[in-house]
Design a protein around this motif. Structure first.
Motif, PDB file in Angstrom:
ATOM      1  N   SER A 261       0.860  -1.175   0.000  1.00 18.36           N
ATOM      2  CA  SER A 261       0.000   0.000   0.000  1.00 18.36           C
ATOM      3  C   SER A 261       0.900   1.230   0.000  1.00 18.36           C
ATOM      4  O   SER A 261       1.707   1.419   0.898  1.00 18.36           O
TER       5      SER A 261
ATOM      6  N   VAL B 274     -11.172   1.612   6.385  1.00 18.66           N
ATOM      7  CA  VAL B 274     -11.120   0.177   6.086  1.00 18.66           C
ATOM      8  C   VAL B 274     -11.570  -0.610   7.317  1.00 18.66           C
ATOM      9  O   VAL B 274     -10.954  -0.522   8.372  1.00 18.66           O
TER      10      VAL B 274
ATOM     11  N   ILE C 276     -12.716  -6.185   5.677  1.00 20.08           N
ATOM     12  CA  ILE C 276     -12.113  -5.862   4.380  1.00 20.08           C
ATOM     13  C   ILE C 276     -10.588  -5.868   4.483  1.00 20.08           C
ATOM     14  O   ILE C 276      -9.900  -6.330   3.573  1.00 20.08           O
ATOM     15  N   LEU C 277     -10.047  -5.408   5.599  1.00 23.68           N
ATOM     16  CA  LEU C 277      -8.597  -5.418   5.787  1.00 23.68           C
ATOM     17  C   LEU C 277      -8.057  -6.847   5.762  1.00 23.68           C
ATOM     18  O   LEU C 277      -6.987  -7.101   5.209  1.00 23.68           O
TER      19      LEU C 277
ATOM     20  N   ILE D 218      -7.729  -7.793   2.156  1.00 20.61           N
ATOM     21  CA  ILE D 218      -6.618  -7.084   1.526  1.00 20.61           C
ATOM     22  C   ILE D 218      -5.280  -7.678   1.955  1.00 20.61           C
ATOM     23  O   ILE D 218      -4.383  -7.864   1.130  1.00 20.61           O
TER      24      ILE D 218
ATOM     25  N   TYR E  97      -4.775 -10.871   0.058  1.00 18.23           N
ATOM     26  CA  TYR E  97      -4.367 -10.578  -1.316  1.00 18.23           C
ATOM     27  C   TYR E  97      -2.880 -10.196  -1.354  1.00 18.23           C
ATOM     28  O   TYR E  97      -2.120 -10.709  -2.168  1.00 18.23           O
ATOM     29  N   CYS E  98      -2.474  -9.297  -0.471  1.00 20.03           N
ATOM     30  CA  CYS E  98      -1.086  -8.820  -0.459  1.00 20.03           C
ATOM     31  C   CYS E  98      -0.110  -9.933  -0.088  1.00 20.03           C
ATOM     32  O   CYS E  98       0.997  -9.988  -0.631  1.00 20.03           O
TER      33      CYS E  98
ATOM     34  N   ILE F 100     -13.971  -3.865  -1.224  1.00 24.34           N
ATOM     35  CA  ILE F 100     -12.546  -4.175  -1.411  1.00 24.34           C
ATOM     36  C   ILE F 100     -11.930  -3.167  -2.374  1.00 24.34           C
ATOM     37  O   ILE F 100     -10.836  -2.643  -2.131  1.00 24.34           O
TER      38      ILE F 100
ATOM     39  N   ALA G 296     -11.522   0.223  -0.651  1.00 26.19           N
ATOM     40  CA  ALA G 296     -10.426   0.181   0.325  1.00 26.19           C
ATOM     41  C   ALA G 296      -9.078   0.133  -0.392  1.00 26.19           C
ATOM     42  O   ALA G 296      -8.123   0.801   0.031  1.00 26.19           O
ATOM     43  N   ALA G 297      -8.987  -0.641  -1.465  1.00 22.21           N
ATOM     44  CA  ALA G 297      -7.735  -0.725  -2.229  1.00 22.21           C
ATOM     45  C   ALA G 297      -7.390   0.630  -2.833  1.00 22.21           C
ATOM     46  O   ALA G 297      -6.218   1.018  -2.884  1.00 22.21           O
TER      47      ALA G 297
ATOM     48  N   ILE H 265      -3.338   0.602  -3.544  1.00 25.56           N
ATOM     49  CA  ILE H 265      -2.757  -0.674  -3.965  1.00 25.56           C
ATOM     50  C   ILE H 265      -3.215  -0.882  -5.410  1.00 25.56           C
ATOM     51  O   ILE H 265      -4.262  -1.462  -5.671  1.00 25.56           O
TER      52      ILE H 265
ATOM     53  N   LEU I 216      -4.529  -4.248  -6.972  1.00 27.15           N
ATOM     54  CA  LEU I 216      -5.820  -4.668  -6.435  1.00 27.15           C
ATOM     55  C   LEU I 216      -6.942  -3.773  -6.952  1.00 27.15           C
ATOM     56  O   LEU I 216      -8.048  -4.248  -7.211  1.00 27.15           O
TER      57      LEU I 216
END
Length: 179
Positions: free
Chosen positions: A43, A65, A69-70, A73, A76-77, A119, A122-123, A128, A131
C-alpha cells in the motif's frame, strides 16, 4: 624448515536470527492487525505513512477500512508478496483487458463477490494499484452484457429518477446508444 599447521574450525556458525519486521494496522472498527512490513508496504499510503512516522512501533490507523475488508486485503497482499514491481506507465496507451485475470485472483474475487465494491474502495484508499485494477476488471466483468435495471439489481442500487426524468435523459443521450 618447519611447516606451520593451522587448525580450521569446521563447526558451523549459528545462523543469524532473522526477525520479521512488522507493523500494527488498526481498522476503522478498532481491530489491530500485526502485518509483515513487506506486505503492508504494498500500500503506497501505508508506505508513505511509515516514512512520515519513521518508527515501526506506532500503530497506523486506517479510518476507511473495516477489519473484515482489511483481512481480505492482507490475504491478497500476502499472496502477491513476491510479485515483481509492475512496469508503471510504459504501456499506458495499450487497451485495457478484463479477461486476463490470473486464476488465483479471479477465484479470490469470486469468493468475495458480495464485498467487491468495498474491497475496491479500500484498495483505492490504500493505493494498492494492482488490487484496484483487479477490482475494476471484476466489476466490468460483472456488468458486461447487463441492462441498466439488471446492474441496479446486482449492486442493489435504487432508481431515484422518475419515469419522466429517465425519458428525458434517454432522449438527450440517444447518440450514445447508436453504434
Amino acid at each position: 624448515m618447519a611447516l606451520k599447521m593451522s587448525t580450521v574450525d569446521n563447526t558451523a556458525a549459528p545462523a543469524k536470527e532473522t526477525t520479521k519486521r512488522t507493523i500494527k494496522l488498526v481498522s476503522s472498527d478498532d481491530k489491530d492487525f500485526e502485518v509483515d512490513i513487506e506486505i503492508a508496504q504494498q500500500s503506497h499510503l501505508i508506505k508513505n505513512m511509515i516514512g512520515d512516522i519513521g518508527e515501526l512501533d506506532e500503530k497506523i490507523p486506517l479510518l476507511n477500512v473495516t477489519s473484515e475488508i482489511l483481512e481480505f486485503i492482507i490475504q491478497y497482499c500476502e499472496h502477491h508478496r513476491n510479485d515483481p514491481v509492475a512496469l508503471r506507465d510504459y504501456f499506458q496507451e495499450a487497451p485495457k483487458r478484463c479477461d486476463d485475470l490470473e486464476p488465483w485472483d479471479e477465484n479470490f474475487m469470486n469468493k468475495n463477490a458480495e464485498k467487491v465494491i468495498e474491497i475496491l474502495m479500500a484498495a483505492n484508499y490504500l493505493d494498492i494499484k494492482p488490487l484496484v485494477e483487479l477490482g475494476c476488471k471484476t466489476v466490468a466483468n460483472c456488468i458486461r452484457g447487463k441492462t441498466t435495471q439488471e446492474i441496479r439489481q446486482y449492486f442493489n442500487i435504487t432508481d431515484d429518477f422518475t419515469a419522466d426524468q429517465e425519458a428525458k435523459i434517454r432522449r438527450e443521450n440517444e447518440w450514445a446508444a447508436e453504434q
